[in-house]
Design a protein around this motif. Structure first.
Motif, PDB file in Angstrom:
ATOM      1  N   TYR A  17       0.837  -1.180  -0.024  1.00 54.02           N
ATOM      2  CA  TYR A  17       0.030  -0.096  -0.009  1.00 54.02           C
ATOM      3  C   TYR A  17       0.874   1.094  -0.087  1.00 54.02           C
ATOM      4  N   SER A  18       0.257   2.080  -0.818  1.00 51.60           N
ATOM      5  CA  SER A  18       0.989   3.409  -0.694  1.00 51.60           C
ATOM      6  C   SER A  18       0.185   4.645  -0.609  1.00 51.60           C
ATOM      7  N   SER A  19       0.615   5.509   0.108  1.00 56.28           N
ATOM      8  CA  SER A  19      -0.203   6.860   0.503  1.00 56.28           C
ATOM      9  C   SER A  19      -0.727   7.676  -0.983  1.00 56.28           C
ATOM     10  N   ASP A  20       0.284   7.211  -1.842  1.00 62.39           N
ATOM     11  CA  ASP A  20      -0.019   7.887  -3.306  1.00 62.39           C
ATOM     12  C   ASP A  20      -1.071   7.217  -4.188  1.00 62.39           C
ATOM     13  N   ASP A  21      -1.441   5.928  -3.604  1.00 57.99           N
ATOM     14  CA  ASP A  21      -2.411   5.487  -4.347  1.00 57.99           C
ATOM     15  C   ASP A  21      -3.753   6.084  -4.574  1.00 57.99           C
ATOM     16  N   GLU A  22      -4.273   6.062  -5.655  1.00 56.40           N
ATOM     17  CA  GLU A  22      -5.387   6.786  -6.000  1.00 56.40           C
ATOM     18  C   GLU A  22      -6.818   5.965  -6.071  1.00 56.40           C
ATOM     19  N   GLU A  23      -7.717   5.981  -5.482  1.00 58.74           N
ATOM     20  CA  GLU A  23      -8.837   5.229  -5.734  1.00 58.74           C
ATOM     21  C   GLU A  23      -9.646   5.829  -7.088  1.00 58.74           C
ATOM     22  N   LYS A  24      -9.589   5.107  -8.339  1.00 62.10           N
ATOM     23  CA  LYS A  24     -10.091   5.258  -9.628  1.00 62.10           C
ATOM     24  C   LYS A  24     -11.445   5.082  -9.517  1.00 62.10           C
ATOM     25  N   ASN A  25     -12.520   6.083  -9.805  1.00 65.57           N
ATOM     26  CA  ASN A  25     -13.873   5.513  -9.832  1.00 65.57           C
ATOM     27  C   ASN A  25     -14.135   5.669 -11.270  1.00 65.57           C
ATOM     28  N   VAL A  26     -14.638   4.742 -11.848  1.00 66.96           N
ATOM     29  CA  VAL A  26     -15.104   4.699 -13.219  1.00 66.96           C
ATOM     30  C   VAL A  26     -16.753   5.425 -13.696  1.00 66.96           C
ATOM     31  N   PRO A  27     -16.622   6.498 -14.222  1.00 66.28           N
ATOM     32  CA  PRO A  27     -18.053   7.141 -14.289  1.00 66.28           C
ATOM     33  C   PRO A  27     -18.705   6.377 -15.279  1.00 66.28           C
ATOM     34  N   TYR A  28     -20.039   6.091 -14.967  1.00 65.02           N
ATOM     35  CA  TYR A  28     -21.123   5.437 -15.827  1.00 65.02           C
ATOM     36  C   TYR A  28     -21.970   6.498 -16.456  1.00 65.02           C
ATOM     37  N   ALA A  29     -22.253   6.284 -17.687  1.00 70.87           N
ATOM     38  CA  ALA A  29     -23.189   7.196 -18.364  1.00 70.87           C
ATOM     39  C   ALA A  29     -24.562   6.790 -18.213  1.00 70.87           C
ATOM     40  N   ALA A  30     -25.436   7.565 -17.913  1.00 66.13           N
ATOM     41  CA  ALA A  30     -27.047   7.294 -17.567  1.00 66.13           C
ATOM     42  C   ALA A  30     -27.439   7.319 -19.127  1.00 66.13           C
ATOM     43  N   GLY A  31     -28.467   6.606 -18.994  1.00 65.36           N
ATOM     44  CA  GLY A  31     -29.140   6.680 -20.472  1.00 65.36           C
ATOM     45  C   GLY A  31     -30.509   5.917 -20.492  1.00 65.36           C
ATOM     46  N   THR A  32     -31.081   6.081 -21.592  1.00 63.48           N
ATOM     47  CA  THR A  32     -32.522   5.380 -21.488  1.00 63.48           C
ATOM     48  C   THR A  32     -32.607   3.828 -21.708  1.00 63.48           C
ATOM     49  N   SER A  33     -33.228   3.057 -20.869  1.00 69.84           N
ATOM     50  CA  SER A  33     -33.175   1.673 -21.179  1.00 69.84           C
ATOM     51  C   SER A  33     -33.822   1.313 -22.376  1.00 69.84           C
ATOM     52  N   PHE A  34     -33.325  -0.028 -22.868  1.00 67.19           N
ATOM     53  CA  PHE A  34     -34.144  -0.658 -23.601  1.00 67.19           C
ATOM     54  C   PHE A  34     -35.618  -0.699 -23.786  1.00 67.19           C
ATOM     55  N   HIS A  35     -36.063  -1.141 -22.793  1.00 67.81           N
ATOM     56  CA  HIS A  35     -37.724  -1.260 -22.619  1.00 67.81           C
ATOM     57  C   HIS A  35     -38.147   0.242 -22.834  1.00 67.81           C
ATOM     58  N   GLN A  36     -37.441   1.132 -21.828  1.00 65.59           N
ATOM     59  CA  GLN A  36     -38.116   2.666 -22.130  1.00 65.59           C
ATOM     60  C   GLN A  36     -38.208   3.059 -23.518  1.00 65.59           C
ATOM     61  N   SER A  37     -37.178   2.707 -24.051  1.00 68.61           N
ATOM     62  CA  SER A  37     -37.056   3.143 -25.442  1.00 68.61           C
ATOM     63  C   SER A  37     -38.301   2.860 -26.415  1.00 68.61           C
ATOM     64  N   LEU A  38     -38.446   1.688 -25.976  1.00 62.08           N
ATOM     65  CA  LEU A  38     -39.841   0.989 -27.081  1.00 62.08           C
ATOM     66  C   LEU A  38     -40.939   1.715 -26.401  1.00 62.08           C
ATOM     67  N   ALA A  66     -52.995  -0.670 -24.593  1.00 61.97           N
ATOM     68  CA  ALA A  66     -52.855  -1.547 -23.632  1.00 61.97           C
ATOM     69  C   ALA A  66     -51.928  -2.942 -24.065  1.00 61.97           C
ATOM     70  N   ILE A  67     -52.613  -3.247 -25.369  1.00 59.15           N
ATOM     71  CA  ILE A  67     -51.958  -4.504 -25.728  1.00 59.15           C
ATOM     72  C   ILE A  67     -50.629  -4.398 -26.265  1.00 59.15           C
ATOM     73  N   ALA A  68     -50.184  -3.170 -26.765  1.00 58.76           N
ATOM     74  CA  ALA A  68     -48.862  -2.840 -27.236  1.00 58.76           C
ATOM     75  C   ALA A  68     -47.834  -2.551 -25.913  1.00 58.76           C
ATOM     76  N   ASP A  69     -48.335  -2.091 -24.869  1.00 53.31           N
ATOM     77  CA  ASP A  69     -47.775  -1.886 -23.538  1.00 53.31           C
ATOM     78  C   ASP A  69     -47.370  -3.173 -22.865  1.00 53.31           C
ATOM     79  N   PHE A  70     -48.458  -4.364 -22.825  1.00 52.76           N
ATOM     80  CA  PHE A  70     -48.279  -5.459 -22.578  1.00 52.76           C
ATOM     81  C   PHE A  70     -47.167  -6.245 -23.163  1.00 52.76           C
ATOM     82  N   LEU A  71     -47.261  -6.102 -24.566  1.00 55.50           N
ATOM     83  CA  LEU A  71     -46.243  -6.869 -25.573  1.00 55.50           C
ATOM     84  C   LEU A  71     -45.178  -6.308 -25.074  1.00 55.50           C
ATOM     85  N   VAL A  72     -44.842  -4.846 -25.148  1.00 53.35           N
ATOM     86  CA  VAL A  72     -43.532  -4.408 -24.714  1.00 53.35           C
ATOM     87  C   VAL A  72     -42.794  -4.877 -23.407  1.00 53.35           C
TER      88      VAL A  72
END
Length: 484
Positions: free
Chosen positions: A97-118, A133-139
């Motif tokens: 361990y070193s005090s110079d070690d940096e914790e690197k956080n990877v940012p994740y892009a937020a986006g529209t989900s597959f089902h929300q897009s449909l 109603a039928i279309a919503d249920f099928l999606v």
């Protein structure tokens, strides 16, 4: 007739602490960090951060000669917690361990989900209440690959029971074809691969090759997927070159339209290696990821509370209750710090033994040098239970000069070659994979022929075993590997 009898059983039960330790060992780095945060939030007696050594030593010595007063009702020895349990300088850090070690956080892009897009796309259609109603249920019935896997009659029943929509199979199919099959990505909402490919071909500009491709998929899908090319040529009166063009056109289609959606909001998993193996001056060097070695100590504030109680001339019931609460938290903090230390030691000892067992592989990266190794081999060497080694192997990754590897991949069964030497099944699979990759795809090798080739190379393996290894490598049978 009722009978009473007395039975004696010898049972081995794990304590709650042992169970928690096993769970800690199993956690990979990221999950371990979450568990650590949770424990710190729940136990105020547990503290993190760096303290100066001089301050810690003075603080520890201040209570070396404290009295031994007890709360008779609770039988708590205050001195235990002011001296032995106070470990301000206890740090469960790895040497790397070193005090110079940096914790690197990877940012994740937020986006529209597959089902929300449909669902958003449905808003562009002019649908009546029933159709919507039928279309919503099928999606909602579309899986992550983009398919509707359920029978239409089952969907009709579910619409009636869950959405209070009473309709017919014909109406559901109408909405499916008129609405769902026109959504993006193309091919979404198909009920099987055949329908998915045909939908995609029909949305493209028509030409001779695509028209033939649709005809073949509609009328001879089984022949196509089984690569019965001669039968296709005869049935549709086409040449080999035309069949090649059709095959190329179909191969450009997407068999899983849902998984290709760029906005699919499945959480991207970032692999954080738990160990690192480097080659330094021709020798292997193993280190534990510093994120597995947090800096922990018992809260100074809680020790001050105990000292204040000890110096108090009068002790009320509420003070005694408070001290009893503090005792519980200090016990939990002490155990957690000790458990993390045990976790570190278990991880390092296990991985160090694996590294030396597979020394030649880690030094060269040549998978053919992987020795046969099962969990018991490592468990016997470190005098631990097989289940403990399994917990380390199944969920941990190691960074090597040849890439980041899942530790369990280094384990394999053994078999004897023609010289009577034990060789790893991993080595045989690698050779099998190479032979199949180099075969003539117009005349792919059968399992029988592959068995013969492996025997020539010194590995006497039966055809059935070849088939098993081929399936484990996710390689199809010879007929399905055939190319025009």
């Amino acid at each position: 007739m009722l009978k009473q009898s007395l039975q004696y059983k010898l049972l081995q039960k794990l304590s709650p602490q042992q169970i928690q330790l096993m769970k800690l060992i199993q956690l990979p780095t990221q999950a371990f960090e979450e568990r650590l945060k949770q424990e710190i939030e729940e136990n105020p007696a547990l503290d993190t951060g760096k303290d100066t050594s001089d301050t810690d030593d003075d603080f520890s010595n201040e209570y070396e000669d404290a009295g031994t007063e007890k709360i008779e009702a609770e039988d708590i020895n205050i001195d235990e917690y002011l001296s032995d349990d106070e470990i301000p300088n206890y740090k469960t850090q790895a040497n790397n361990y070193s005090s110079d070690d940096e914790e690197k956080n990877v940012p994740y892009a937020a986006g529209t989900s597959f089902h929300q897009s449909l669902v958003n796309q449905l808003n562009t259609f002019n649908l009546d209440e029933e159709e919507r109603a039928i279309a919503d249920f099928l999606v909602g019935s579309i899986d992550d690959s983009g398919y509707i896997r359920r029978e239409i009659i089952d969907l009709v029943d579910d619409l009636a029971f869950t959405a209070n929509v009473f309709t017919t199979e014909e109406k559901v199919v109408e909405v499916l074809k008129k609405v769902i099959h026109t959504l993006d990505p193309t091919g979404v909402g198909a009920r099987d691969l055949k329908e998915c490919l045909i939908i995609q071909l029909k949305t493209k500009e028509s030409n001779k090759v695509r028209s033939l491709a649709i005809e073949i998929l509609e009328n001879a899908f089984d022949h196509f997927v089984k690569k019965h090319y001669k039968k296709l040529q005869e049935k549709f009166s086409i040449s080999e070159d035309e069949l090649k063009e059709i095959n190329t056109e179909i191969s450009k289609l997407n068999p899983k339209p849902g998984s290709s959606y760029a906005g699919n909001n499945k959480i991207a998993e970032q692999i954080v290696p738990d160990f690192s193996i480097k080659i330094i001056d021709g020798e292997l060097d193993l280190t534990l990821n510093a994120r597995n070695a947090p800096e922990l100590h018992v809260s100074r504030e809680y020790n001050n509370m105990l000292k204040g109680y000890q110096e108090s001339s009068t002790k009320s019931k509420s003070q005694k209750d408070a001290v009893f609460f503090i005792k519980q938290k200090l016990d939990a903090a002490k155990w957690f710090i000790d458990a993390i230390k045990q976790r570190q030691q278990t991880l390092l000892v296990t991985m160090n033994t694996i590294m030396h067992y597979q020394y030649d592989y880690f030094l060269t990266g040549d998978e053919r040098k992987l020795k046969p190794m099962i969990l018991k081999d490592i468990a016997d060497k470190i005098n631990m239970d097989v289940s403990t080694v399994s917990r380390v192997a199944n969920s941990k990754y190691v960074s090597t000069p040849y890439g980041t590897k899942l530790i369990k991949e280094f384990f394999s069964e053994s078999m004897k070659n023609d010289q009577g030497e034990d060789v790893s099944t991993r080595e045989i699979k690698k050779i099998l994979e190479t032979v199949i990759a180099e075969e003539n795809k117009k005349k792919p090798l059968t399992d029988e022929k592959l068995s013969g080739i492996l025997k020539e190379k010194g590995y006497p393996i039966a055809r059935r075993t070849v088939a098993k290894y081929r399936e484990q490598l996710d390689l199809p049978v010879a007929r399905l590997r055939k190319e025009i």
